[in-house]
Design a protein around this motif. Sequence first.
Motif, PDB file in Angstrom:
ATOM      1  N   PHE A 180      34.049  32.562  42.501  1.00 15.35           N
ATOM      2  CA  PHE A 180      35.144  32.228  41.730  1.00 15.35           C
ATOM      3  C   PHE A 180      35.262  32.637  40.326  1.00 15.35           C
ATOM      4  CE2 PHE A 180      37.154  29.176  38.516  1.00 15.35           C
ATOM      5  CZ  PHE A 180      38.191  28.918  39.273  1.00 15.35           C
ATOM      6  N   PHE A 181      34.040  32.636  39.692  1.00 15.62           N
ATOM      7  CA  PHE A 181      34.173  33.250  38.186  1.00 15.62           C
ATOM      8  C   PHE A 181      34.276  34.782  38.236  1.00 15.62           C
ATOM      9  CE2 PHE A 181      32.783  29.135  37.289  1.00 15.62           C
ATOM     10  CZ  PHE A 181      33.249  28.597  36.124  1.00 15.62           C
ATOM     11  N   SER A 182      33.981  35.529  39.177  1.00 16.38           N
ATOM     12  CA  SER A 182      33.985  36.943  39.373  1.00 16.38           C
ATOM     13  C   SER A 182      35.524  37.402  39.411  1.00 16.38           C
ATOM     14  CB  SER A 182      33.070  37.545  40.282  1.00 16.38           C
ATOM     15  OG  SER A 182      33.526  37.042  41.716  1.00 16.38           O
ATOM     16  N   VAL A 183      36.195  36.607  40.025  1.00 16.53           N
ATOM     17  CA  VAL A 183      37.640  36.648  40.303  1.00 16.53           C
ATOM     18  C   VAL A 183      38.258  36.338  38.902  1.00 16.53           C
ATOM     19  CG1 VAL A 183      39.759  35.882  41.652  1.00 16.53           C
ATOM     20  CG2 VAL A 183      37.585  36.189  43.020  1.00 16.53           C
ATOM     21  N   LEU A 184      37.950  35.302  38.258  1.00 19.33           N
ATOM     22  CA  LEU A 184      38.532  34.760  37.239  1.00 19.33           C
ATOM     23  C   LEU A 184      38.616  35.754  36.286  1.00 19.33           C
ATOM     24  CD1 LEU A 184      40.115  32.499  35.644  1.00 19.33           C
ATOM     25  CD2 LEU A 184      37.748  31.831  35.059  1.00 19.33           C
ATOM     26  N   ILE A 185      37.503  36.292  35.871  1.00 11.76           N
ATOM     27  CA  ILE A 185      37.086  37.280  34.869  1.00 11.76           C
ATOM     28  C   ILE A 185      37.509  38.661  35.026  1.00 11.76           C
ATOM     29  CG2 ILE A 185      35.247  38.348  33.494  1.00 11.76           C
ATOM     30  CD1 ILE A 185      33.737  35.578  33.645  1.00 11.76           C
ATOM     31  N   GLY A 186      36.999  38.994  36.378  1.00 16.49           N
ATOM     32  CA  GLY A 186      37.093  40.385  36.828  1.00 16.49           C
ATOM     33  C   GLY A 186      38.561  40.948  36.956  1.00 16.49           C
ATOM     34  N   LEU A 187      39.649  40.234  37.261  1.00 18.58           N
ATOM     35  CA  LEU A 187      41.102  40.375  37.204  1.00 18.58           C
ATOM     36  C   LEU A 187      41.914  39.998  36.136  1.00 18.58           C
ATOM     37  CD1 LEU A 187      41.741  39.446  41.126  1.00 18.58           C
ATOM     38  CD2 LEU A 187      41.428  41.456  40.251  1.00 18.58           C
ATOM     39  N   ILE A 188      41.266  39.703  35.153  1.00 17.94           N
ATOM     40  CA  ILE A 188      41.917  39.491  33.822  1.00 17.94           C
ATOM     41  C   ILE A 188      42.691  40.858  33.540  1.00 17.94           C
ATOM     42  CG2 ILE A 188      41.921  39.016  31.183  1.00 17.94           C
ATOM     43  CD1 ILE A 188      39.774  36.764  31.902  1.00 17.94           C
ATOM     44  N   PRO A 189      42.212  42.036  33.251  1.00 19.55           N
ATOM     45  CA  PRO A 189      42.973  43.058  32.697  1.00 19.55           C
ATOM     46  C   PRO A 189      43.894  43.654  33.892  1.00 19.55           C
ATOM     47  CG  PRO A 189      40.378  43.499  32.728  1.00 19.55           C
ATOM     48  CD  PRO A 189      40.729  42.256  33.500  1.00 19.55           C
ATOM     49  N   TYR A 190      43.971  43.374  35.150  1.00 19.18           N
ATOM     50  CA  TYR A 190      45.008  43.598  36.252  1.00 19.18           C
ATOM     51  C   TYR A 190      46.000  42.730  35.986  1.00 19.18           C
ATOM     52  CZ  TYR A 190      47.320  44.033  40.490  1.00 19.18           C
ATOM     53  OH  TYR A 190      48.150  44.160  41.761  1.00 19.18           O
ATOM     54  N   ASN A 191      45.729  41.381  35.833  1.00 20.40           N
ATOM     55  CA  ASN A 191      46.736  40.346  35.537  1.00 20.40           C
ATOM     56  C   ASN A 191      47.407  40.615  34.489  1.00 20.40           C
ATOM     57  OD1 ASN A 191      46.320  38.993  38.197  1.00 20.40           O
ATOM     58  ND2 ASN A 191      44.712  37.739  37.301  1.00 20.40           N
ATOM     59  N   PHE A 192      46.787  40.761  33.246  1.00 22.39           N
ATOM     60  CA  PHE A 192      47.449  41.111  31.960  1.00 22.39           C
ATOM     61  C   PHE A 192      48.622  42.189  31.639  1.00 22.39           C
ATOM     62  CE2 PHE A 192      47.389  43.499  27.880  1.00 22.39           C
ATOM     63  CZ  PHE A 192      47.569  42.310  26.917  1.00 22.39           C
ATOM     64  N   ILE A 193      48.049  43.187  32.607  1.00 25.18           N
ATOM     65  CA  ILE A 193      48.914  44.661  32.492  1.00 25.18           C
ATOM     66  C   ILE A 193      50.295  44.100  33.303  1.00 25.18           C
ATOM     67  CG2 ILE A 193      49.362  46.654  33.620  1.00 25.18           C
ATOM     68  CD1 ILE A 193      46.489  47.066  33.075  1.00 25.18           C
ATOM     69  N   CYS A 194      50.086  43.328  34.390  1.00 26.50           N
ATOM     70  CA  CYS A 194      51.256  42.922  35.306  1.00 26.50           C
ATOM     71  C   CYS A 194      52.300  42.021  34.510  1.00 26.50           C
ATOM     72  CB  CYS A 194      51.045  42.452  36.592  1.00 26.50           C
ATOM     73  SG  CYS A 194      49.971  43.630  37.697  1.00 26.50           S
ATOM     74  N   VAL A 195      51.534  41.012  33.836  1.00 30.90           N
ATOM     75  CA  VAL A 195      52.343  40.091  33.236  1.00 30.90           C
ATOM     76  C   VAL A 195      52.826  40.640  32.120  1.00 30.90           C
ATOM     77  CG1 VAL A 195      51.964  37.871  31.930  1.00 30.90           C
ATOM     78  CG2 VAL A 195      51.003  38.170  34.083  1.00 30.90           C
ATOM     79  N   GLN A 196      52.196  41.410  31.324  1.00 30.07           N
ATOM     80  CA  GLN A 196      53.097  41.810  29.943  1.00 30.07           C
ATOM     81  C   GLN A 196      54.225  42.805  30.645  1.00 30.07           C
ATOM     82  OE1 GLN A 196      52.515  41.555  26.611  1.00 30.07           O
ATOM     83  NE2 GLN A 196      51.007  40.185  26.880  1.00 30.07           N
ATOM     84  N   THR A 197      53.938  43.360  31.524  1.00 29.33           N
ATOM     85  CA  THR A 197      55.092  44.343  31.996  1.00 29.33           C
ATOM     86  C   THR A 197      56.382  43.441  32.302  1.00 29.33           C
ATOM     87  OG1 THR A 197      53.408  45.954  32.998  1.00 29.33           O
ATOM     88  CG2 THR A 197      55.756  45.907  33.839  1.00 29.33           C
ATOM     89  N   GLY A 198      56.044  42.347  32.985  1.00 32.06           N
ATOM     90  CA  GLY A 198      57.218  41.344  33.260  1.00 32.06           C
ATOM     91  C   GLY A 198      57.895  40.873  31.953  1.00 32.06           C
ATOM     92  N   SER A 199      57.011  40.482  30.924  1.00 33.92           N
ATOM     93  CA  SER A 199      57.474  39.934  29.852  1.00 33.92           C
ATOM     94  C   SER A 199      58.402  41.034  28.936  1.00 33.92           C
ATOM     95  CB  SER A 199      56.150  39.541  28.765  1.00 33.92           C
ATOM     96  OG  SER A 199      56.733  39.266  27.669  1.00 33.92           O
ATOM     97  N   ILE A 200      57.827  42.235  29.037  1.00 35.73           N
ATOM     98  CA  ILE A 200      58.702  43.457  28.443  1.00 35.73           C
ATOM     99  C   ILE A 200      59.939  43.484  29.211  1.00 35.73           C
ATOM    100  CG2 ILE A 200      58.691  45.912  28.036  1.00 35.73           C
ATOM    101  CD1 ILE A 200      55.705  45.589  27.632  1.00 35.73           C
ATOM    102  N   LEU A 201      59.933  43.614  30.551  1.00 33.49           N
ATOM    103  CA  LEU A 201      61.103  43.877  31.278  1.00 33.49           C
ATOM    104  C   LEU A 201      62.203  42.842  31.065  1.00 33.49           C
ATOM    105  CD1 LEU A 201      59.905  45.137  34.363  1.00 33.49           C
ATOM    106  CD2 LEU A 201      60.837  46.612  32.590  1.00 33.49           C
ATOM    107  N   SER A 202      61.708  41.454  30.699  1.00 34.91           N
ATOM    108  CA  SER A 202      62.643  40.482  30.743  1.00 34.91           C
ATOM    109  C   SER A 202      63.161  40.358  29.456  1.00 34.91           C
ATOM    110  CB  SER A 202      62.048  39.292  30.910  1.00 34.91           C
ATOM    111  OG  SER A 202      61.194  38.908  29.895  1.00 34.91           O
TER     112      SER A 202
END
Length: 258
Positions: A180-202
């Motif tokens: 659980f915690f390896s997923v939570l921490i390890g995917l933060i960079p990937y999630n950050f990039i995707c979410v920030q992209t959506g925020s910018i596009l909107s």
Amino acid sequence: MPPLAGFLLVLGVATSGLYLLSVRLPGEPRAGSGSLKFPSDLEELQELAEFLQYYNREHHVYVLLLFCSAYLYKQCFAIPGSSFLNILAGALFGPWMGLFLCSVLTSVGATCCYALSSVFGKKLVIYYFPEKVAALQRKVEENRNSLFFFLLFLRLFPMTPNWFLNLTSPILNIPVTQFFFSVLIGLIPYNFICVQTGSILSQITSLDAIFSWSTLLKLLAIAVVALIPGTLIKKFSQKHLNLDKSTLRVHLNGKKSN
């Protein structure tokens, strides 16, 4: 009940529940409700985002429930395409709330996939992916003393298919807490990039908006965060892990997908 029948029952119940959420929208029906489906390309994603942004103004809680349910559905049943939902989260909920939601939902959904694989899918995974399971099993045993760092490495590694890790982790006797915690921490960079992209596009309504300080700073943040996985991979592999240069590339070949 046979494992396959049990899995199909769980899948049927989850699919029915998500379908009912998507068709029984509160309030008056509005144009665009037919767009409530998982997007398969950027055009469909844009249509879905426009409709949900409008609907989110009056029914925020319902949109949040629908988004969380759809995200968990994809994660639980190892369905590719969660990157579109990460981008959608940025457009609907903003960069930081979107990142929080995606990080939590990714971890919870992956853990549900872990549980489903443990109960229903072990034999099927071994049957269809015997060589990949054996290769990953060897690397897990070699790094058993630093297992959490190894799991974190796999999540940060850009060519590791997350769906495969979710399905095989119970077979490899990986503790659910470390998973659980390896997923939570390890995917933060990937999630950050995707979410920030959506925020910018909107927020982009004209060409001038692309060159605003706010947008440029967000693009800079995305670029910096994109460098983090490579740096951490190098650090972990040198200090904590027993890895060769080609093993993961050969046996876990595939693009990063949730």
